[in-house]
Design a protein around this motif. Structure first.
Motif: not given
Ligand code: IP8
Length: 250
Positions: A1-14, A52-67
């Motif tokens: 079985m393979i676990v593959l991560k597609l980096g957020g920075s690959v699939v979004t404009d980070k 991952g999140g790329g530009s779809f999660g990290h900006h929101n998280a840092s705006e709300h101060g969540v890590s």
């Protein structure tokens, strides 16, 4: 079985909030669909995808101060971050469905939690059952219930580690924007056996990334029994066909 991560920075404009990199996502989906069509030993026991999140999660998280360690009790903030991630998840699923990949969503927020020591618990029975039934489960970095903190972030890398450990993955792949872990002269490091090997060269991530960039990825992968590969999008076909491109960790 393979676990593959597609980096957020690959699939979004980070660097641009909530912007997909459509061409990169299409290329990744092409590689996954082609590998599944080809069959072969490497994918005989199935494929789990984490993005991952790329530009779809990290900006929101840092705006709300969540890590990953600092949480929130603001339900609106939780919905905002989770909503951004499920939006990206829908895009990933739809690109895979366009290529007849039996991809289905698994949202970590709905099942996982962290205890007071920040230890992650992620149920994997549904992922295992979906795999056995021929589906391709697609998880994503997300928000997660956290004892004493409210809700924090769980990174795709943590999910990869938990899934690989609990499901006994044969191979782990992290598809990144770089062709591997790079040394001071930007050459790909072939193999990393311990964090000390690379402590000097792994700096902070340049973009808004609440989960720690390359250093956190390497640390998480070093803890696993199975070997992991970090490679660029151009090597995704090769990885899925059984090669070890980029940097091997472990
Ligand atoms: O991009 C983080 O996932 P990652 C997800 O894998 C959020 O670190 C919600 C920021």
């Amino acid at each position: 079985m393979i676990v593959l991560k597609l980096g957020g920075s690959v699939v979004t404009d980070k660097d641009r909030a909530e912007t997909l990199d459509g061409a990169a996502l299409a290329r990744a989906a092409d590689a996954i669909a082609a590998a599944l069509d080809a069959g072969g030993d490497a994918l005989a026991d199935g494929l789990v995808i984490v993005h991952g999140g790329g530009s779809f999660g990290h900006h929101n998280a840092s705006e709300h101060g969540v890590s990953t360690t600092g949480g929130t009790h603001d339900a609106g903030a939780v919905l905002d971050i989770h909503g951004a991630m499920t939006t990206l998840n829908r895009f990933v699923l739809s690109r895979l469905h366009e290529r007849d990949v039996a991809a289905v969503p698994v949202h970590p927020f709905s099942g996982g939690h962290r205890d007071g020591e920040s230890e992650l618990t992620l149920p994997t029975g549904q992922v295992e059952t979906l795999l056995a039934e021929g589906f391709v489960p697609v998880l994503h970095g997300d928000v997660i219930a956290h004892a004493g903190e409210g809700v924090t972030i769980v990174s795709g890398d943590e999910l990869v580690a938990a899934l690989a450990r609990d499901l006994g993955a044969d191979r782990i792949g992290l598809c990144s924007t770089v062709p591997g872990v790079l040394d001071d002269e930007d050459a790909v490091i072939d193999r990393i056996g311990s964090y000390d090997d690379v402590a000097d060269v792994l700096g902070e991530s340049d973009s808004t990334d609440v989960t720690g960039g390359m250093a956190a990825k390497v640390r998480a992968l070093l803890e696993l029994e199975a070997e992991a590969s970090i490679f660029g999008l151009e090597d995704l076909d090769g990885f899925l066909a059984g090669a070890d491109p980029g940097t091997t960790i472990g």
